[in-house]
Enzyme design. Structure first.
Site, PDB file in Angstrom:
ATOM      1  N   LYS A  58       0.828  -1.215   0.000  1.00 56.50           N
ATOM      2  CA  LYS A  58       0.000   0.000   0.000  1.00 56.50           C
ATOM      3  C   LYS A  58       0.864   1.268   0.000  1.00 56.50           C
ATOM      4  CE  LYS A  58      -2.219  -0.854   3.852  1.00 56.50           C
ATOM      5  NZ  LYS A  58      -1.785  -2.219   4.226  1.00 56.50           N
ATOM      6  N   ARG A  64      -9.261   1.419   9.172  1.00 55.05           N
ATOM      7  CA  ARG A  64      -8.950   0.013   9.391  1.00 55.05           C
ATOM      8  C   ARG A  64     -10.050  -0.696  10.174  1.00 55.05           C
ATOM      9  NH1 ARG A  64      -3.014   0.641   9.092  1.00 55.05           N
ATOM     10  NH2 ARG A  64      -1.919  -1.296   9.354  1.00 55.05           N
ATOM     11  N   ARG A 118      12.298 -11.254   4.013  1.00 51.48           N
ATOM     12  CA  ARG A 118      12.998  -9.971   3.947  1.00 51.48           C
ATOM     13  C   ARG A 118      14.143  -9.927   4.950  1.00 51.48           C
ATOM     14  NH1 ARG A 118       8.451  -5.303   3.389  1.00 51.48           N
ATOM     15  NH2 ARG A 118       8.438  -5.455   5.658  1.00 51.48           N
ATOM     16  N   ARG A 143      13.615  -8.335  10.788  1.00 54.85           N
ATOM     17  CA  ARG A 143      12.923  -7.408  11.704  1.00 54.85           C
ATOM     18  C   ARG A 143      11.844  -8.140  12.502  1.00 54.85           C
ATOM     19  NH1 ARG A 143      10.962  -2.655   7.880  1.00 54.85           N
ATOM     20  NH2 ARG A 143       9.062  -3.494   8.764  1.00 54.85           N
ATOM     21  N   ARG A 164      -1.026  -9.970  12.599  1.00 55.40           N
ATOM     22  CA  ARG A 164      -1.499  -8.777  11.876  1.00 55.40           C
ATOM     23  C   ARG A 164      -2.499  -9.179  10.792  1.00 55.40           C
ATOM     24  NH1 ARG A 164       3.255  -5.243   9.909  1.00 55.40           N
ATOM     25  NH2 ARG A 164       1.676  -3.600   9.861  1.00 55.40           N
TER      26      ARG A 164
HETATM   27  P1  AMP Z   1       1.107   0.441   8.953  1.00 52.41           P
HETATM   28  O1  AMP Z   1       2.417   1.036   8.616  1.00 52.41           O
HETATM   29  O2  AMP Z   1      -0.041   1.065   8.202  1.00 52.41           O
HETATM   30  O3  AMP Z   1       1.086  -1.061   8.846  1.00 52.41           O
HETATM   31  O4  AMP Z   1       0.828   0.790  10.502  1.00 52.41           O
HETATM   32  C1  AMP Z   1       1.701   0.372  11.531  1.00 52.41           C
HETATM   33  C2  AMP Z   1       0.939   0.229  12.844  1.00 52.41           C
HETATM   34  O5  AMP Z   1       0.347   1.492  13.206  1.00 52.41           O
HETATM   35  C3  AMP Z   1      -0.228  -0.740  12.799  1.00 52.41           C
HETATM   36  O6  AMP Z   1       0.173  -2.073  13.022  1.00 52.41           O
HETATM   37  C4  AMP Z   1      -1.115  -0.209  13.927  1.00 52.41           C
HETATM   38  O7  AMP Z   1      -0.611  -0.584  15.201  1.00 52.41           O
HETATM   39  C5  AMP Z   1      -0.937   1.287  13.788  1.00 52.41           C
HETATM   40  N1  AMP Z   1      -1.943   1.862  12.856  1.00 52.41           N
HETATM   41  C6  AMP Z   1      -1.728   2.470  11.665  1.00 52.41           C
HETATM   42  N2  AMP Z   1      -2.883   2.868  11.103  1.00 52.41           N
HETATM   43  C7  AMP Z   1      -3.871   2.507  11.965  1.00 52.41           C
HETATM   44  C8  AMP Z   1      -5.290   2.631  11.953  1.00 52.41           C
HETATM   45  N3  AMP Z   1      -5.954   3.204  10.927  1.00 52.41           N
HETATM   46  N4  AMP Z   1      -5.978   2.133  13.015  1.00 52.41           N
HETATM   47  C9  AMP Z   1      -5.346   1.554  14.052  1.00 52.41           C
HETATM   48  N5  AMP Z   1      -4.021   1.391  14.124  1.00 52.41           N
HETATM   49  C10 AMP Z   1      -3.270   1.867  13.094  1.00 52.41           C
END
Ligand code: AMP
Length: 214
Positions: free
Chosen positions: A13, A88, A127, A160, A171
């Site tokens: 994304k 989300r 990775r 990581r 996740r």
């Molecule tokens: P991402 O880089 O989008 O995968 O986000 C990393 C982490 O940030 C996620 O695993 C969540 O813990 C938190 N996070 C990011 N966006 C959201 C969202 N819209 N709602 C809840 N948690 C979020």
């Protein structure tokens, strides 16, 4: 143009959002990037978000919605946006509906990048990130010439924490339980465009461009 990108962790994304904003002339709004920046700065919000991020869990809706509401007030968001990683949950999607209607605008496209779980697990667990320069090798698709050593800078490569299989599976469970119901939610508004995310980054980019007519 107002666009949301939905997809499981590791679907690409962020990469696709970066490529789209150059073409569309709108900002990328990534809640993940905003939380990582807040964690780095050590703000109270960053400290709170970190507790959840470390577990691979979602940050509470009220915190996330507050952050997005504030971001929408910046002038660049008036031109439109590519939202990456938000909403989300259904709660967040409903809050976004309210924010958009307050701004007198609406969504044009919800792009769903589809990738099967096992494919993602292989992509992510393979990775190896460089401790020196941050470059990411992949044991199968972009193997370093010498095991454990970065081709770019000679630094040590490591796996990581968030690329470990157990974390990825957690996740993915969160994604299937909380986020994928949004696809049905937006289905009613006829804005969902599904794209095969197993293709190369370039081909996914072309498929998205075609799907949104840009
Ligand atoms: P991402 O880089 O989008 O995968 O986000 C990393 C982490 O940030 C996620 O695993 C969540 O813990 C938190 N996070 C990011 N966006 C959201 C969202 N819209 N709602 C809840 N948690 C979020």
């Amino acid at each position: 143009m107002n666009i949301i990108l939905i997809g499981p962790p590791g679907a690409g994304k962020g990469t696709q959002a970066k490529r789209m904003i150059d073409r569309l002339g709108v900002p990328q709004i990534s809640t993940g990037d905003m939380f990582r920046a807040a964690v780095k700065e050590g703000t109270p919000m960053g400290k709170k978000a970190k507790e959840y991020m470390d577990k691979g869990a979602l940050v509470p809706d009220d915190v996330v919605i507050g952050v997005v509401r504030e971001r929408f007030q910046k002038p660049d968001a008036k031109k439109g946006f590519v939202l990456d990683g938000f909403p989300r949950t259904l709660e967040q999607a409903k809050a976004l509906d309210g924010l958009l209607s307050d701004m007198g605008t609406k969504l044009d496209h919800v792009v769903v990048i589809e990738v099967p779980d096992d494919f993602l697990v292989e992509r992510l667990t393979g990775r190896r990130t460089c401790k020196g320069c941050g470059y990411m090798h992949h044991v199968k698709f972009d193997a370093p010439k010498k095991d454990g050593v970065c081709d770019k800078c000679g630094g040590d490569l490591y796996l990581r924490d968030d690329d470990k299989e157990a974390t990825i599976r957690d996740r993915l469970t969160t994604y299937h339980g909380q986020t994928s119901p949004l696809i049905e939610y937006y289905g009613k508004a006829n804005v969902v465009r599904k794209v095969d995310g197993t293709m190369s980054m370039e081909d996914v980019q072309k498929a998205i461009a075609k799907a949104i007519g840009a």
